[in-house]
Scaffold this motif. Sequence first.
Motif, PDB file in Angstrom:
ATOM      1  N   GLY A 149      67.472  62.007  19.822  1.00 33.35           N
ATOM      2  CA  GLY A 149      67.376  62.729  21.075  1.00 33.35           C
ATOM      3  C   GLY A 149      67.491  64.224  20.969  1.00 33.35           C
ATOM      4  N   THR A 150      68.696  64.724  20.772  1.00 32.99           N
ATOM      5  CA  THR A 150      68.951  66.157  20.954  1.00 32.99           C
ATOM      6  C   THR A 150      68.370  67.025  19.849  1.00 32.99           C
ATOM      7  OG1 THR A 150      71.053  66.183  19.759  1.00 32.99           O
ATOM      8  CG2 THR A 150      71.122  65.594  22.084  1.00 32.99           C
ATOM      9  N   GLY A 151      68.289  66.487  18.621  1.00 30.80           N
ATOM     10  CA  GLY A 151      67.898  67.342  17.502  1.00 30.80           C
ATOM     11  C   GLY A 151      68.974  68.338  17.144  1.00 30.80           C
ATOM     12  N   THR A 199      67.839  59.143  25.257  1.00 29.04           N
ATOM     13  CA  THR A 199      67.725  60.056  24.125  1.00 29.04           C
ATOM     14  C   THR A 199      66.267  60.320  23.774  1.00 29.04           C
ATOM     15  OG1 THR A 199      68.000  58.193  22.583  1.00 29.04           O
ATOM     16  CG2 THR A 199      69.971  59.451  23.168  1.00 29.04           C
ATOM     17  N   GLY A 200      65.432  59.278  23.894  1.00 27.92           N
ATOM     18  CA  GLY A 200      64.008  59.481  23.648  1.00 27.92           C
ATOM     19  C   GLY A 200      63.395  60.452  24.640  1.00 27.92           C
ATOM     20  N   CYS A 201      63.830  60.357  25.896  1.00 30.75           N
ATOM     21  CA  CYS A 201      63.342  61.294  26.916  1.00 30.75           C
ATOM     22  C   CYS A 201      63.828  62.712  26.636  1.00 30.75           C
ATOM     23  CB  CYS A 201      63.802  60.847  28.298  1.00 30.75           C
ATOM     24  SG  CYS A 201      62.889  59.421  28.947  1.00 30.75           S
ATOM     25  N   ASP A 202      65.027  62.844  26.109  1.00 27.60           N
ATOM     26  CA  ASP A 202      65.532  64.172  25.757  1.00 27.60           C
ATOM     27  C   ASP A 202      64.673  64.790  24.665  1.00 27.60           C
ATOM     28  OD1 ASP A 202      67.246  66.351  25.946  1.00 27.60           O
ATOM     29  OD2 ASP A 202      68.723  65.503  24.563  1.00 27.60           O
ATOM     30  N   ALA A 203      64.353  63.999  23.646  1.00 28.21           N
ATOM     31  CA  ALA A 203      63.493  64.502  22.573  1.00 28.21           C
ATOM     32  C   ALA A 203      62.130  64.910  23.113  1.00 28.21           C
ATOM     33  CB  ALA A 203      63.331  63.431  21.487  1.00 28.21           C
ATOM     34  N   GLU A 209      58.744  70.948  26.629  1.00 27.16           N
ATOM     35  CA  GLU A 209      59.183  72.233  27.169  1.00 27.16           C
ATOM     36  C   GLU A 209      58.920  73.350  26.167  1.00 27.16           C
ATOM     37  OE1 GLU A 209      62.837  72.534  29.590  1.00 27.16           O
ATOM     38  OE2 GLU A 209      63.068  70.389  29.225  1.00 27.16           O
ATOM     39  N   GLY A 210      59.172  73.081  24.894  1.00 24.51           N
ATOM     40  CA  GLY A 210      58.870  74.089  23.885  1.00 24.51           C
ATOM     41  C   GLY A 210      57.385  74.358  23.781  1.00 24.51           C
ATOM     42  N   PHE A 211      56.575  73.309  23.810  1.00 21.60           N
ATOM     43  CA  PHE A 211      55.127  73.457  23.703  1.00 21.60           C
ATOM     44  C   PHE A 211      54.567  74.265  24.875  1.00 21.60           C
ATOM     45  CE2 PHE A 211      50.738  71.637  24.182  1.00 21.60           C
ATOM     46  CZ  PHE A 211      50.223  72.137  22.991  1.00 21.60           C
ATOM     47  N   ALA A 255      62.627  63.425  17.144  1.00 21.11           N
ATOM     48  CA  ALA A 255      63.805  64.112  17.664  1.00 21.11           C
ATOM     49  C   ALA A 255      64.149  65.342  16.825  1.00 21.11           C
ATOM     50  CB  ALA A 255      64.994  63.152  17.711  1.00 21.11           C
ATOM     51  N   THR A 256      64.061  65.193  15.506  1.00 21.91           N
ATOM     52  CA  THR A 256      64.335  66.337  14.633  1.00 21.91           C
ATOM     53  C   THR A 256      63.286  67.425  14.823  1.00 21.91           C
ATOM     54  OG1 THR A 256      65.463  64.926  13.016  1.00 21.91           O
ATOM     55  CG2 THR A 256      64.692  67.068  12.252  1.00 21.91           C
ATOM     56  N   LEU A 257      62.023  67.029  14.943  1.00 22.16           N
ATOM     57  CA  LEU A 257      60.975  68.017  15.222  1.00 22.16           C
ATOM     58  C   LEU A 257      61.245  68.724  16.545  1.00 22.16           C
ATOM     59  CD1 LEU A 257      57.755  66.036  14.173  1.00 22.16           C
ATOM     60  CD2 LEU A 257      58.743  68.022  13.001  1.00 22.16           C
ATOM     61  N   GLY A 258      61.714  67.978  17.545  1.00 24.26           N
ATOM     62  CA  GLY A 258      62.034  68.592  18.826  1.00 24.26           C
ATOM     63  C   GLY A 258      63.117  69.635  18.705  1.00 24.26           C
ATOM     64  N   GLY A 259      64.137  69.341  17.904  1.00 16.70           N
ATOM     65  CA  GLY A 259      65.183  70.335  17.671  1.00 16.70           C
ATOM     66  C   GLY A 259      64.636  71.580  17.002  1.00 16.70           C
ATOM     67  N   MET A 260      63.727  71.392  16.054  1.00 16.36           N
ATOM     68  CA  MET A 260      63.104  72.532  15.377  1.00 16.36           C
ATOM     69  C   MET A 260      62.266  73.359  16.347  1.00 16.36           C
ATOM     70  SD  MET A 260      61.943  70.710  11.801  1.00 16.36           S
ATOM     71  CE  MET A 260      63.164  70.219  10.569  1.00 16.36           C
ATOM     72  N   VAL A 261      61.606  72.687  17.284  1.00 20.68           N
ATOM     73  CA  VAL A 261      60.787  73.400  18.269  1.00 20.68           C
ATOM     74  C   VAL A 261      61.657  74.285  19.150  1.00 20.68           C
ATOM     75  CG1 VAL A 261      59.320  73.116  20.311  1.00 20.68           C
ATOM     76  CG2 VAL A 261      58.908  71.729  18.276  1.00 20.68           C
ATOM     77  N   ILE A 262      62.743  73.736  19.713  1.00 21.08           N
ATOM     78  CA  ILE A 262      63.548  74.528  20.651  1.00 21.08           C
ATOM     79  C   ILE A 262      64.446  75.533  19.933  1.00 21.08           C
ATOM     80  CG2 ILE A 262      63.451  72.776  22.436  1.00 21.08           C
ATOM     81  CD1 ILE A 262      66.376  72.062  21.729  1.00 21.08           C
ATOM     82  N   ARG A 263      64.503  75.462  18.615  1.00 23.93           N
ATOM     83  CA  ARG A 263      65.187  76.529  17.867  1.00 23.93           C
ATOM     84  C   ARG A 263      64.480  77.854  18.113  1.00 23.93           C
ATOM     85  NH1 ARG A 263      66.760  80.696  15.866  1.00 23.93           N
ATOM     86  NH2 ARG A 263      67.247  81.064  13.649  1.00 23.93           N
ATOM     87  N   HIS A 264      63.156  77.838  18.203  1.00 25.32           N
ATOM     88  CA  HIS A 264      62.380  79.064  18.340  1.00 25.32           C
ATOM     89  C   HIS A 264      61.712  79.213  19.703  1.00 25.32           C
ATOM     90  CE1 HIS A 264      62.894  80.112  14.134  1.00 25.32           C
ATOM     91  NE2 HIS A 264      62.569  78.877  13.796  1.00 25.32           N
ATOM     92  N   LYS A 265      61.534  78.099  20.421  1.00 30.57           N
ATOM     93  CA  LYS A 265      60.880  78.137  21.732  1.00 30.57           C
ATOM     94  C   LYS A 265      61.777  77.387  22.706  1.00 30.57           C
ATOM     95  CE  LYS A 265      56.474  78.007  22.041  1.00 30.57           C
ATOM     96  NZ  LYS A 265      55.144  77.383  22.205  1.00 30.57           N
TER      97      LYS A 265
END
Length: 389
Positions: A149-151, A199-203, A209-211, A255-265
């Motif tokens: 989920g959260t990343g 958690t899947g919805c969070d990811a 949102e980042g995209f 989920a991990t990719l999602g965390g990486m996305v919101i790190r920068h966006k």
Amino acid sequence: MNSFPALINSYSDTHVAMGDDAWPAFHQLLARDKPRVIAVFTGKHSADVSGAWQDLCSHCRNSRVQRFSAINPEPDLECVRHMRVFLQQQKPDWVIAIGGGSVMDAAKAAYLSYQTRQPTRVFFGANRFSASNAGKRLKTVICFPTTSGTGSEVTPYANIVDTEAGVKKLISDPVIIPDYAFCVPAYTKSMPENVVRATGCDALAHLLEGFLNVGADNNDRYANRRAIAGIKLVSDALPKALRRRGGFGKMAVAATLGGMVIRHKSTGLPHLCSFSWYGRIDHGLAAIMLLPHCWEYYLGNPTVAERTMLLRDIFPGDTPMAVISSFREFLTACGVPQALRDIPGITPALLDQTARSAGENRMKLELAPRPVSPDDSYAVLMDILTRAY
């Protein structure tokens, strides 16, 4: 599990070992550091049910492993204070978090407080440590996520409840980004269906949102590629995971990719509006239920409309609104409630309070994909929240 190594390995902040690579990579780190004392933070039961706690103990026989498991699903400042006291007692060489976003966030906050000898609340906001300690590094939490989920295992964020203020508050500082994360999808299979969904919805919210955050495209050249890849993974894997027909490996990667996305966006209005709803609705559900209505507002920015059409192969539609409609149909198929009024505890009075309090976050409003003027924020946010309700 090995479909997206380039997107994972190109992330420079965290060394991520996925799937079959996780425990061998952990052994290499053990051999290098030889930690004498390891402090481990877990939830009350999830680490035992998943088998992650037993596995960790079997791999760390040459270390003294001490566990703190009294972490609530919504950790608050008092919980983090107790975690800091535990660290003071143990004086660990390593700190490990085994769990979902709540455990990892709380561990990141506690370790920051322990190392700086300052109360957690002084770090709420952006770069409160880094701004006055330029170039200084701290030790970071080693993460074993057991939800998808959260990343949090790759982000600079820690969400902690401020009980007195009645809201979750955010620590955002690159100094707390974990240096190492070990992702074993098998540990996520013990999640009950409602947790898989939330958690899947969070990811998915992080990825979308980042995209859609078109104003931050220049922050990282891989972010949008990670977002698209992650969205595709969730669209395929979440329905399967909910039916217990596989998909857990793909959801862990997503989920991990999602965390990486919101790190920068960073995330936008859905996350902003949902922070005061803790205890009433799972965070992932709150963000994803708000997203279609925020997305419709974002379409007033032509660049967001163009970006939306890049998702038409995942959520079919000939227009941006049709894409959003397909996205909402996907959520319904995954068991996400249609409207906020279907959630006990979400009331018109709460929505009014949310619009007023969220409108005070000037930075988040102005960085939204379609910026919101502080003067117009109440009207804009109330319109979004009312349509979601």
